[in-house]
Design a protein around this motif. Structure first.
Motif, PDB file in Angstrom:
ATOM      1  N   GLY A   1      70.788  55.766  94.759  1.00 21.24           N
ATOM      2  CA  GLY A   1      69.786  54.705  94.726  1.00 21.24           C
ATOM      3  C   GLY A   1      69.510  54.205  93.327  1.00 21.24           C
ATOM      4  O   GLY A   1      69.384  53.003  93.093  1.00 21.24           O
ATOM      5  N   THR A   2      69.431  55.120  92.379  1.00 23.23           N
ATOM      6  CA  THR A   2      69.191  54.744  90.993  1.00 23.23           C
ATOM      7  C   THR A   2      70.351  53.923  90.442  1.00 23.23           C
ATOM      8  O   THR A   2      70.142  52.940  89.729  1.00 23.23           O
TER       9      THR A   2
ATOM     10  N   LEU B   1      68.953  69.102  98.735  1.00 22.14           N
ATOM     11  CA  LEU B   1      70.356  68.683  98.702  1.00 22.14           C
ATOM     12  C   LEU B   1      70.556  67.334  99.381  1.00 22.14           C
ATOM     13  O   LEU B   1      71.475  66.599  99.037  1.00 22.14           O
ATOM     14  N   ILE B   2      69.697  67.021 100.336  1.00 20.54           N
ATOM     15  CA  ILE B   2      69.738  65.688 100.953  1.00 20.54           C
ATOM     16  C   ILE B   2      69.259  64.643  99.944  1.00 20.54           C
ATOM     17  O   ILE B   2      69.842  63.570  99.817  1.00 20.54           O
ATOM     18  N   TRP B   3      68.187  64.964  99.211  1.00 26.86           N
ATOM     19  CA  TRP B   3      67.554  63.977  98.329  1.00 26.86           C
ATOM     20  C   TRP B   3      68.298  63.741  97.023  1.00 26.86           C
ATOM     21  O   TRP B   3      68.212  62.658  96.459  1.00 26.86           O
ATOM     22  N   ILE B   4      69.045  64.720  96.516  1.00 26.52           N
ATOM     23  CA  ILE B   4      69.747  64.532  95.239  1.00 26.52           C
ATOM     24  C   ILE B   4      70.710  63.347  95.293  1.00 26.52           C
ATOM     25  O   ILE B   4      70.624  62.442  94.460  1.00 26.52           O
ATOM     26  N   PRO B   5      71.625  63.289  96.268  1.00 24.59           N
ATOM     27  CA  PRO B   5      72.521  62.120  96.298  1.00 24.59           C
ATOM     28  C   PRO B   5      71.781  60.815  96.598  1.00 24.59           C
ATOM     29  O   PRO B   5      72.185  59.746  96.125  1.00 24.59           O
ATOM     30  N   VAL B   6      70.702  60.901  97.376  1.00 25.59           N
ATOM     31  CA  VAL B   6      69.916  59.706  97.675  1.00 25.59           C
ATOM     32  C   VAL B   6      69.345  59.120  96.389  1.00 25.59           C
ATOM     33  O   VAL B   6      69.449  57.921  96.126  1.00 25.59           O
ATOM     34  N   ILE B   7      68.761  59.961  95.550  1.00 27.26           N
ATOM     35  CA  ILE B   7      68.154  59.491  94.301  1.00 27.26           C
ATOM     36  C   ILE B   7      69.224  59.007  93.318  1.00 27.26           C
ATOM     37  O   ILE B   7      69.084  57.945  92.706  1.00 27.26           O
ATOM     38  N   VAL B   8      70.306  59.765  93.204  1.00 31.34           N
ATOM     39  CA  VAL B   8      71.372  59.381  92.272  1.00 31.34           C
ATOM     40  C   VAL B   8      71.991  58.049  92.678  1.00 31.34           C
ATOM     41  O   VAL B   8      72.120  57.129  91.861  1.00 31.34           O
TER      42      VAL B   8
ATOM     43  N   GLY C   1      68.808  48.936  95.993  1.00 31.18           N
ATOM     44  CA  GLY C   1      69.579  50.110  96.396  1.00 31.18           C
ATOM     45  C   GLY C   1      68.715  51.351  96.456  1.00 31.18           C
ATOM     46  O   GLY C   1      68.822  52.159  97.380  1.00 31.18           O
ATOM     47  N   PHE C   2      67.827  51.490  95.466  1.00 29.36           N
ATOM     48  CA  PHE C   2      66.928  52.646  95.449  1.00 29.36           C
ATOM     49  C   PHE C   2      66.020  52.625  96.675  1.00 29.36           C
ATOM     50  O   PHE C   2      65.821  53.646  97.326  1.00 29.36           O
TER      51      PHE C   2
END
Length: 142
Positions: free
Chosen positions: A41-42, A32-39, A48-49
């Motif tokens: 960032g992409t 759940l931490i990484w999902i918004p980070v990847i979205v 930004g990524f």
């Protein structure tokens, strides 16, 4: 949440399935931490990524290394009543937490945390490789 919950020494043999459950809870929370980070960032392109990936890495390190080192548990362990301690009952240290968590690289081999599970089942104190190297045990909280 308590800063240093009181451990129940000698309960490390009774926590194997709790450890598995805590691992799944922590994995979901880290996801759940990484999902918004990847979205995010992409959506922001290469720079930004990179920035969001570094932020995600810092969050992951804080989650695993610092929480166990400072408090003796991650949210998954806390929810299932577990605490990481030294075999003498003293608190886990940041250094021990870093060691035990870095060794997930070994414990996860060859897949599905097989080495961790075999090590937990074969050692007297139910320790995975990371616990053996860091001199830690996982026990129930009082």
């Amino acid at each position: 949440m308590e800063k240093h919950p009181k451990p129940q020494l000698g309960t490390n043999g009774n926590v194997i399935w709790h450890r598995v459950g805590a691992f799944f809870i922590d994995s979901i929370l880290m996801g759940l931490i990484w999902i918004p980070v990847i979205v995010a960032g992409t959506a922001l392109g290469d720079i930004g990524f990179l920035v969001f990936t570094l932020a995600g890495l810092v969050a992951t390190l804080i989650y695993g290394f610092l929480l166990e080192g400072l408090y003796g548990y991650t949210p998954g362990k806390y929810l299932l009543g577990l605490v990481v301690i030294k075999p003498d009952g003293s608190n886990c240290t940041i250094g021990a937490s870093i060691l035990r968590n870095l060794l997930w690289i070994v414990d996860a081999l060859p897949t599905f945390n097989l080495i961790a599970m075999v090590s937990i089942l074969l050692t007297d104190d139910n320790q995975r490789v990371g616990d053996l190297v860091a001199d830690t045990v996982v026990v129930k909280q009082q």
